[in-house]
Design an enzyme around this catalytic site. Structure first.
Site, PDB file in Angstrom:
ATOM      1  N   ARG A  96      38.570 -76.658  47.554  1.00  0.00           N
ATOM      2  CA  ARG A  96      38.938 -78.030  47.872  1.00  0.00           C
ATOM      3  C   ARG A  96      37.724 -78.856  48.308  1.00  0.00           C
ATOM      4  NH1 ARG A  96      42.702 -76.736  51.048  1.00  0.00           N
ATOM      5  NH2 ARG A  96      44.467 -77.064  49.656  1.00  0.00           N
ATOM      6  N   TYR A  97      36.799 -78.246  49.023  1.00  0.00           N
ATOM      7  CA  TYR A  97      35.602 -78.923  49.524  1.00  0.00           C
ATOM      8  C   TYR A  97      34.387 -78.386  48.783  1.00  0.00           C
ATOM      9  CZ  TYR A  97      38.759 -79.931  53.433  1.00  0.00           C
ATOM     10  OH  TYR A  97      39.825 -80.317  54.209  1.00  0.00           O
ATOM     11  N   ARG A 100      32.519 -74.922  50.284  1.00  0.00           N
ATOM     12  CA  ARG A 100      33.253 -73.757  50.793  1.00  0.00           C
ATOM     13  C   ARG A 100      34.520 -73.536  49.979  1.00  0.00           C
ATOM     14  NH1 ARG A 100      33.242 -78.150  53.792  1.00  0.00           N
ATOM     15  NH2 ARG A 100      35.084 -78.943  54.894  1.00  0.00           N
ATOM     16  N   CYS A 109      50.929 -60.416  56.385  1.00  0.00           N
ATOM     17  CA  CYS A 109      50.469 -60.728  57.739  1.00  0.00           C
ATOM     18  C   CYS A 109      51.057 -59.720  58.717  1.00  0.00           C
ATOM     19  CB  CYS A 109      50.915 -62.136  58.145  1.00  0.00           C
ATOM     20  SG  CYS A 109      50.211 -63.481  57.168  1.00  0.00           S
ATOM     21  N   CYS A 113      54.783 -66.440  60.954  1.00  0.00           N
ATOM     22  CA  CYS A 113      55.091 -67.627  61.739  1.00  0.00           C
ATOM     23  C   CYS A 113      56.165 -68.431  61.016  1.00  0.00           C
ATOM     24  CB  CYS A 113      53.836 -68.479  61.924  1.00  0.00           C
ATOM     25  SG  CYS A 113      52.437 -67.587  62.643  1.00  0.00           S
ATOM     26  N   CYS A 116      54.833 -71.470  58.912  1.00  0.00           N
ATOM     27  CA  CYS A 116      53.686 -71.208  58.029  1.00  0.00           C
ATOM     28  C   CYS A 116      53.716 -72.096  56.785  1.00  0.00           C
ATOM     29  CB  CYS A 116      53.699 -69.737  57.613  1.00  0.00           C
ATOM     30  SG  CYS A 116      52.357 -69.302  56.467  1.00  0.00           S
ATOM     31  N   ARG A 118      52.184 -71.458  54.069  1.00  0.00           N
ATOM     32  CA  ARG A 118      52.194 -70.615  52.876  1.00  0.00           C
ATOM     33  C   ARG A 118      53.414 -69.690  52.849  1.00  0.00           C
ATOM     34  NH1 ARG A 118      46.115 -69.708  53.440  1.00  0.00           N
ATOM     35  NH2 ARG A 118      45.232 -71.365  52.147  1.00  0.00           N
ATOM     36  N   ASP A 279      52.401 -78.800  59.036  1.00  0.00           N
ATOM     37  CA  ASP A 279      52.472 -79.131  57.610  1.00  0.00           C
ATOM     38  C   ASP A 279      53.930 -79.255  57.163  1.00  0.00           C
ATOM     39  OD1 ASP A 279      49.640 -79.069  57.003  1.00  0.00           O
ATOM     40  OD2 ASP A 279      49.745 -76.901  57.323  1.00  0.00           O
ATOM     41  N   ASP A 316      46.355 -82.140  57.612  1.00  0.00           N
ATOM     42  CA  ASP A 316      46.031 -81.699  56.260  1.00  0.00           C
ATOM     43  C   ASP A 316      46.846 -82.577  55.317  1.00  0.00           C
ATOM     44  OD1 ASP A 316      44.721 -80.087  54.382  1.00  0.00           O
ATOM     45  OD2 ASP A 316      45.042 -78.314  55.609  1.00  0.00           O
ATOM     46  N   LYS A 323      41.585 -82.158  55.119  1.00  0.00           N
ATOM     47  CA  LYS A 323      41.900 -82.473  56.508  1.00  0.00           C
ATOM     48  C   LYS A 323      41.274 -83.802  56.911  1.00  0.00           C
ATOM     49  CE  LYS A 323      42.063 -77.626  57.941  1.00  0.00           C
ATOM     50  NZ  LYS A 323      41.639 -77.084  56.619  1.00  0.00           N
TER      51      LYS A 323
END
Length: 365
Positions: A96-97, A100, A109, A113, A116, A118, A279, A316, A323
């Site tokens: 995206r950037y 990075r 995981c 959460c 989440c 994702r 999100d 985001d 972000k």
């Protein structure tokens, strides 16, 4: 048994187990089974030990114990709320950037959460990780793009890998000349601190690149004695730590809780980094605050805690636009149109201090 002498945890994964342990009412079991059919559930013993079963609004339970609210899809919510797919040139990579990339090594995981972003990618029936061919393709993409200075290992949680596998990936990334920073985003130090043993810490250190670890915690109780010891093992090994926190309704959306959390991070040698607005993931509306509330809380932190304790409040932007800082603004021009003076001269601004007082800069004569 790990080299720290700590036993690895068991994990609750079925709604019936949550009901049996007193973490969810029996009357909700049918709804929780519907949630479990779509979204993954995992509550480790370490997390379970933090939950007050006598508090129906317990802030730890709100993060990890599913509720019927997850079956309600709110306006604007979608399966890919921050646009991972739109910026994935090859499987396993999000670029995206410019400098990075995200490298999504695994899709599992230690805990899941309930907010989440994702959650649609790590649920029941999803792949647990990259195939050997996909893994090699992702590494080839990183090698072919010299602008990539930092690789962020995410998923899922990269510290769910064995130390042997993680060490191999770290070495392969560090062998790429233009990759200088390897950052790992993880819940493991909080959710399963026994995994952060001597072998795992050794796997995180690599010649040829600098390792950073972003530790995710949302409430000060998550930084238990075991979690603090796990973070200390990384910090003592010279690995710099930063924090990730999501602003959540009923968990940390008050100034006292945020203050205690940020102080706890700094005490653990974890620099507060990002405070995320929630999100637009499906079924998470009951946990999201408003941007206005987040800005208010950030203004409340200013002056209450030192600069070491100040995270950046970020949104985001949906669709994969990255972000954006969305914290309060303390500076505004005196006039709507800025007059340009002599070279080097300063326009006049109103500046608000942490007590709400208004000042002018430069001062009025």
């Amino acid at each position: 048994m790990s080299k720290t002498g700590l036993k690895h945890t068991a994990t609750l994964r079925e709604p019936s187990d949550l009901v049996a342990r007193g973490f969810a009412p029996a009357a909700t079991l049918a709804d929780l089974e519907k949630v479990a059919a779509r979204y993954a559930i995992a509550v480790t013993d370490d997390i379970a030990a933090l939950i007050d079963r006598n508090d129906p609004n317990d802030p730890i339970a709100r993060q990890f114990v599913p509720t019927a609210g997850e079956l309600q899809i709110g306006p604007g919510e979608n399966a890919d709320p921050i646009g991972d797919h739109a910026h994935s040139p090859v499987a396993g990579i999000v670029h995206r950037y410019p400098d990075r990339v995200l490298f999504k090594l695994v899709h599992v995981c230690a805990v899941y959460c309930r907010f989440c972003f994702r959650r649609e990618m790590v649920g029941p029936g999803k792949a647990t990780g990259l195939s050997p061919d996909t893994y090699r393709g992702a590494l080839d993409y990183i090698r072919a793009h010299p602008e990539i200075w930092e690789v962020i290992l995410t998923g899922g949680d990269p510290l769910m890998l064995s130390p042997r596998r993680l060490s191999g990936t770290m070495a392969e990334l560090a062998a790429i000349d233009h990759v200088r920073i390897i950052r790992l985003h993880t819940r493991v130090p909080v959710a399963d601190p026994a995994r952060i043993d001597d072998e795992m810490v050794a796997a995180l250190r690599v010649e040829g690149a600098t390792t950073w670890v972003a530790v995710h915690a949302n409430h000060p109780r998550e930084l238990s004695a075991k979690a603090r010891a796990a973070c200390a093992r990384m910090a003592d090994a010279g690995i710099p730590l930063v924090s990730q926190t999501v602003l959540l309704r009923g968990v940390n959306d008050d100034a006292a809780t945020l203050e205690a959390l940020m102080r706890a991070f700094v005490e653990c040698r974890i620099k507060p980094y990002y405070l995320h607005h929630g999100d637009l993931a499906p079924g998470t509306a009951h946990l999201r605050t408003t941007l206005a509330r987040g800005r208010e809380l950030m203004a409340g932190l200013r002056g209450r805690v030192s600069g070491l304790c100040q995270p950046e409040f970020v949104l985001d932007i949906p669709g994969g636009h990255g972000k954006a800082p969305v914290g309060p603004n303390y500076l505004s021009p005196v006039n709507s149109s800025t007059e340009q003076g002599e070279p080097g001269s300063e326009s006049r601004y109103r500046v608000v201090d942490y007590c709400g007082g208004v000042h002018f800069y430069p001062p009025l004569s």
